[in-house]
Design an enzyme around this catalytic site. Structure first.
Site, PDB file in Angstrom:
ATOM      1  N   GLN A 194       0.825  -1.221   0.000  1.00 35.20           N
ATOM      2  CA  GLN A 194       0.000   0.000   0.000  1.00 35.20           C
ATOM      3  C   GLN A 194       0.860   1.273   0.000  1.00 35.20           C
ATOM      4  O   GLN A 194       0.441   2.304   0.519  1.00 35.20           O
ATOM      5  CB  GLN A 194      -0.965   0.034   1.198  1.00 35.20           C
ATOM      6  CG  GLN A 194      -1.457  -1.276   1.734  1.00 35.20           C
ATOM      7  CD  GLN A 194      -2.103  -2.168   0.679  1.00 35.20           C
ATOM      8  OE1 GLN A 194      -2.545  -1.690  -0.355  1.00 35.20           O
ATOM      9  NE2 GLN A 194      -2.150  -3.465   0.931  1.00 35.20           N
ATOM     10  N   HIS A 195       2.045   1.178  -0.589  1.00 35.72           N
ATOM     11  CA  HIS A 195       2.917   2.345  -0.729  1.00 35.72           C
ATOM     12  C   HIS A 195       2.841   2.792  -2.187  1.00 35.72           C
ATOM     13  O   HIS A 195       3.704   2.481  -3.002  1.00 35.72           O
ATOM     14  CB  HIS A 195       4.356   2.002  -0.331  1.00 35.72           C
ATOM     15  CG  HIS A 195       4.468   1.425   1.037  1.00 35.72           C
ATOM     16  ND1 HIS A 195       5.506   0.617   1.431  1.00 35.72           N
ATOM     17  CD2 HIS A 195       3.662   1.534   2.129  1.00 35.72           C
ATOM     18  CE1 HIS A 195       5.337   0.249   2.691  1.00 35.72           C
ATOM     19  NE2 HIS A 195       4.220   0.803   3.124  1.00 35.72           N
ATOM     20  N   ILE A 196       1.803   3.518  -2.516  1.00 34.19           N
ATOM     21  CA  ILE A 196       1.456   3.841  -3.904  1.00 34.19           C
ATOM     22  C   ILE A 196       2.298   5.029  -4.353  1.00 34.19           C
ATOM     23  O   ILE A 196       2.129   6.149  -3.860  1.00 34.19           O
ATOM     24  CB  ILE A 196      -0.037   4.164  -4.023  1.00 34.19           C
ATOM     25  CG1 ILE A 196      -0.876   3.068  -3.364  1.00 34.19           C
ATOM     26  CG2 ILE A 196      -0.440   4.326  -5.481  1.00 34.19           C
ATOM     27  CD1 ILE A 196      -2.297   3.498  -3.037  1.00 34.19           C
TER      28      ILE A 196
END
Length: 533
Positions: free
Chosen positions: A469-471
């Site tokens: 979830q590190h976009i």
């Protein structure tokens, strides 16, 4: 006719990046309007939702999801907000609420290492940043003070510091103590740097080890974007929730003149300002730019390079779970307490992806119980298995760098949400650089397991990677307007009064959680808007 509002500066998105920058701009005397697509939320309600939810492993489930500002939801089934073009599904988790996604994060706060800013020059892969570590270092300090970051001084050997951490590291759990001591001959295990109080700080208490930092710290010991948004309002920022931006307007010279948003009744509003800041995430911001296509900018705003939405990156992970040869008692203290930093940089980066190895301290009771029941155990045998395995089970994973690839991208999908706006659509895959890094990670896991007397080794499925979830990417900064969206201070190459504050502007994502770096960049961009750079 839409109703019209005005401000010196309008900021779209109330997450950590936008809120900290809005605060800084307001304290300098600017009138600042901040718009948030989602609703306001309160900690007590989210804690209640978490405690009563049957979906404990779904980090988004306690948070209110609306058809008017939808975000991805995968339990009990996929809500279909994100569309997939393949070849590999990209399934991020993020929130659209006041304060943004950092409500349900681990608050990890590593800095990049200096070589992360020049991997093309140093290792022949990826791309270089238009700025250096030294350019960003003062803003790392500024962000750490605002967050309240705790961390060990030893971390400075990887990321040099001009100031000490605001706080000493959070006290080590028993698991962390044992793992650190036993791996010391080969691996340096350091307590994680994080936005988590090890003492009373900024009116919030010290961590007391609840072990559900994700999806919500029940006592407010952990920093979140909710705190950022509150601090922005206290500084004079006007925040309007349930305001879904759908179009930017421009004049003949390409200057942004106004933006348009819907409230949740689909009433349209128009906002005029001198300066416009897009601070939504690396999915929702390119969506706004692409929706704002016009006769002059047929491919969307800020997109003369054709790179808006491209170079989407996240941190893919594989993992290993095993039983240590002694009780380590996971489940007391932060869920992600420590990590190995020494594999984040080196000459090997020319051949395979670097990575960080994280140790999980999450309670293992639920997973080992399900495992034992599946084996058919009952009665005293079941009770004994749960007690033994829950005390000894250790889970480790990597956080591995993915290089920018223009074929990995965010596009406008064919589907529409309740306001009639396009859903995001992804094209996504992994290259051999990632696969080779996963192989190196697996070899390191085996060594760690051996040093801890590991048995019952359970590797994740080969070739099936989770994302963290590190976009990042999709709005990459650079000096060349033909290959990047923004310049070195986050200003759009195509529009002199449009700025971006997001993990999206990061040209590469290295091996650490992205929000601290994005916060530092946003504070630097605020200085540029104020004429200080």
């Amino acid at each position: 006719m839409p109703q019209t509002l005005s401000a010196d500066i309008v900021v779209v998105g109330s997450g950590v990046c936008g809120a900290l920058a809005a605060r800084k701009l307001a304290l300098a005397g600017a009138s600042v309007l901040m718009l948030e697509a989602g609703p306001r939320i309160t900690r007590d309600r989210i804690v209640h939702n978490f405690r009563t939810s049957p979906f404990k492993s779904d980090l988004s489930k306690p948070y209110p999801n609306s058809v008017f500002a939808p975000f991805p939801d995968y339990a009990p089934e996929n809500n279909g907000y994100l569309e997939q073009a393949g070849p590999y599904p990209y399934l991020p988790q993020y929130l659209r609420v006041v304060g943004g996604t950092s409500w349900h994060w681990a608050a990890q706060a590593w800095r990049f290492v200096p070589n992360d800013f020049r991997i093309k020059s140093k290792y022949g892969v990826g791309r270089d940043w238009p700025i250096s570590y030294d350019d960003l270092e003062p803003y790392y300090n500024e962000a750490e003070i605002l967050w309240g970051v705790s961390g060990p001084p030893e971390m400075a050997k990887y990321s040099p510091r001009s100031q000490p951490f605001p706080m000493a590291p959070v006290a080590k759990s028993w698991l962390e103590q044992r793992v650190t001591d036993r791996l010391a001959p080969q691996f340096e295990v350091l307590t994680n740097t994080c936005g988590r109080n090890s003492r009373s700080y900024d009116g919030r208490p010290a961590c007391c080890g609840n072990n559900n930092c994700m999806p919500i710290c029940p006592i407010d010991a952990q920093y979140t974007g909710g705190i950022s948004a509150q601090s922005a309002e206290q500084a004079g920022v006007k925040l309007i929730p349930q305001a879904v931006v759908y179009r930017l307007e421009h004049d003949a010279k390409g200057r942004i003149t106004a933006l348009n948003y819907y409230d949740w009744n689909k009433t349209s509003y128009r906002v005029i300002a001198k300066t416009f800041v897009l601070a939504a995430n690396a999915i929702e911001t390119p969506k706004i730019l692409l929706m704002s296509a016009s006769d002059k900018f047929a491919d969307g705003l800020a997109n003369s390079s054709g790179t808006v939405g491209r170079n989407l990156m996240d941190h893919p992970s594989n993992s290993l779970a095993f039983d240590v040869d002694e009780p380590i008692w996971p489940g007391r203290g932060p869920q992600s307490p420590s990590s190995i930093q020494q594999l984040r940089d080196g000459a090997f980066r020319s051949e395979h992806a670097p990575f960080r190895i994280d140790f999980s301290n999450s309670s293992q009771v639920a997973s080992v119980t399900a495992e034992a029941i599946a084996e058919g155990l009952t009665g005293k045998a079941l009770d004994s298995a749960i007690r033994d395995r829950a005390a000894r089970r250790l889970s480790i994973k990597n956080v591995l760098e993915q290089l920018p690839d223009p074929n990995n991208r965010v596009m406008l999908g064919e589907g529409r949400d309740a306001l009639g706006l396009p859903k995001p659509k992804f094209s996504y895959s992994f290259d051999d650089y990632v696969h080779r890094g996963m192989g190196a990670s697996t070899a390191a896991y085996e060594q760690i397991a051996q040093m801890l007397g590991g048995t019952n080794l359970k590797h994740s499925k080969p070739g099936q990677y989770s994302n963290n979830q590190h976009i990042c990417g999709t709005l990459s900064m650079g000096n060349d307007p033909t290959t990047s969206v923004t310049d070195s201070v986050g200003r759009a190459h195509d529009h002199e009064n449009l700025f971006m504050m997001s993990t999206g502007v990061m040209p590469t994502l290295a091996t650490c959680n992205s929000t601290l770096t994005a916060s530092a960049l946003s504070l630097r961009t605020a200085d540029a808007i104020l004429g200080k750079l």
